[in-house]
Write a protein that holds these residues in place. Structure first.
Motif, short mmCIF file in Angstrom:
data_model
loop_
_atom_site.label_atom_id
_atom_site.label_comp_id
_atom_site.label_asym_id
_atom_site.label_seq_id
_atom_site.Cartn_x
_atom_site.Cartn_y
_atom_site.Cartn_z
N ILE A 190 0.83 -1.22 0.00
CA ILE A 190 0.00 0.00 0.00
C ILE A 190 0.85 1.25 0.00
O ILE A 190 0.54 2.22 -0.69
N LYS A 191 1.92 1.28 0.77
CA LYS A 191 2.80 2.46 0.80
C LYS A 191 3.50 2.64 -0.54
O LYS A 191 3.72 3.76 -0.98
N ASN A 192 3.84 1.53 -1.16
CA ASN A 192 4.45 1.62 -2.49
C ASN A 192 3.47 2.19 -3.51
O ASN A 192 3.85 2.98 -4.37
N GLN A 193 2.23 1.78 -3.41
CA GLN A 193 1.23 2.29 -4.36
C GLN A 193 1.11 3.81 -4.29
O GLN A 193 0.94 4.47 -5.32
N GLU A 194 1.20 4.36 -3.10
CA GLU A 194 1.11 5.82 -2.95
C GLU A 194 2.23 6.52 -3.72
O GLU A 194 2.03 7.61 -4.27
#
Length: 365
Positions: A190-194
């Protein structure tokens, strides 16, 4: 109609009345819908991603499939538990490993044995080299490493997302493909997606311009599938909906399945309903056929079911103008043709298909 707490006679009467009033899909449809309404309980929310639920597993042992997702349930914890990426890609062989060693990067053979300093060296090498062979091998190794959730965080913290993303601009097709594979695995976080949302528009354009059914196009669609698991970035794909629909029409079965995963995810978001309904897809009903590949057919039915549910909730949509050949016109402009197609599919040999057809019919009643 699905929550029929009353008698079967009441439900049957209501269904028959509806069919006589205009949904002439036959008594067989009525009985099948009654049976499902009385005996089968499935989730009523719009569906995402894959039609079938799979055991949650890291991509090392999984395939290219994404599992089913529901709009009300945002992914909990790492996206690794909600989305699967490509299987770990084999390295290019001894020659590739020797190339990395010649560049001063000596790595353990199994990707899961990579430590932070190994990953840092790979990122530095990728950022500095102009050799497509080295770029490709470094990306393959990073992609394999990114199949493990701990390494996804390490790669982000070391600035690897930007370095991998820059490889999308190189002219070499193989390097682009391997970069997309790496981004695909990294997007399970999820943090990578941001951080990676900045590549959505680039990947959409690359997917549209890539040769039809190519590995490059498929890699782009896999990345977009992962990035569309939640509603957060759907707005960045709106302008590409006509391209997705065109790819669905022209692509082979493998490509159709992958682009449908994106479309199904988008169709679960109410904010995307009008954009999807306005898309030109006069061919859509041709996919409602027993000769169509099951994986394609199931996803087309889920796509139509999602749109039907959201259209029923927002009656405003039915009074808006929709051009001829649009998805709205195809699904609701000629209800008799659509009903006949669905009736025929009730005799499909696969139970899962028949159940999905019955659910769609019930939503239309």
């Amino acid at each position: 109609m699905r929550d029929c707490g009353g008698s079967l006679v009441t439900v049957r009467t209501g269904l028959v009345a509806g069919l006589v009033a205009g949904l002439a899909v036959g008594a067989g449809v009525c009985c099948y819908c009654v049976y499902l309404a009385a005996s089968r309980r499935r989730g009523t929310g719009a569906k995402r991603g894959n039609v079938r639920r799979r055991d949650e597993a890291p991509p090392v042992s999984g395939g290219e499939e994404e599992e089913e997702h529901h709009p009300a349930a945002a992914p909990r914890g790492p996206l690794l538990q909600k989305v699967s990426a490509m299987p770990v890609i084999s390295s290019s062989g001894r020659k590739g490993s020797e190339n990395l060693r010649q560049e001063g990067v000596d790595l353990p053979k199994p990707s899961h044995d990579l430590e932070a300093h190994h990953i840092q060296n790979l990122i530095r090498l990728l950022d500095s080299t102009k050799d497509p062979t080295i770029q490709e091998q470094a990306l393959v190794t990073l992609s394999n490493s990114a199949a493990f959730s701990a390494n996804q965080d390490i790669i982000r913290n070391l600035g690897g997302l930007i370095v991998v993303g820059k490889m999308l601009s190189v002219p070499d097709t193989k390097v682009k493909e391997k970069a997309l594979n790496a981004l695909n695995n990294l997007s399970m976080n999820i943090k990578n997606q941001e951080k990676m949302k900045i590549y959505i528009t680039i990947v959409c354009e690359e997917t549209d311009s890539s040769p039809l059914n190519s590995e490059l196009q498929l890699a782009g669609l896999r990345f977009l599938t992962n990035m569309s698991v939640t509603n957060d970035y759907h707005y960045m794909m709106t302008s590409s909906i006509p391209c997705f629909v065109h790819t669905l029409m022209e692509g082979n079965e493998r490509t159709q399945v992958q682009v449908l995963k994106v479309l199904v995810n988008l169709s679960a978001n109410p904010a995307m309903t009008e954009h999807l309904l306005n898309a030109q897809a006069p061919f859509l009903l041709s996919l409602f056929d027993t000769c169509i590949n099951k994986e394609v057919l199931l996803r087309v039915l889920v796509f139509a079911t999602n749109l039907t549910k959201l259209t029923q909730k927002d009656k405003r949509i039915t009074v808006l103008h929709h051009s001829e050949g649009s998805i709205f016109s195809v699904l609701w402009g000629n209800t008799t043709e659509c009903a006949q197609k669905l009736t025929s599919l009730l005799y499909h040999h696969d139970t899962e298909v028949k159940e999905q057809v019955a659910e769609l019919i019930m939503q239309r009643c």
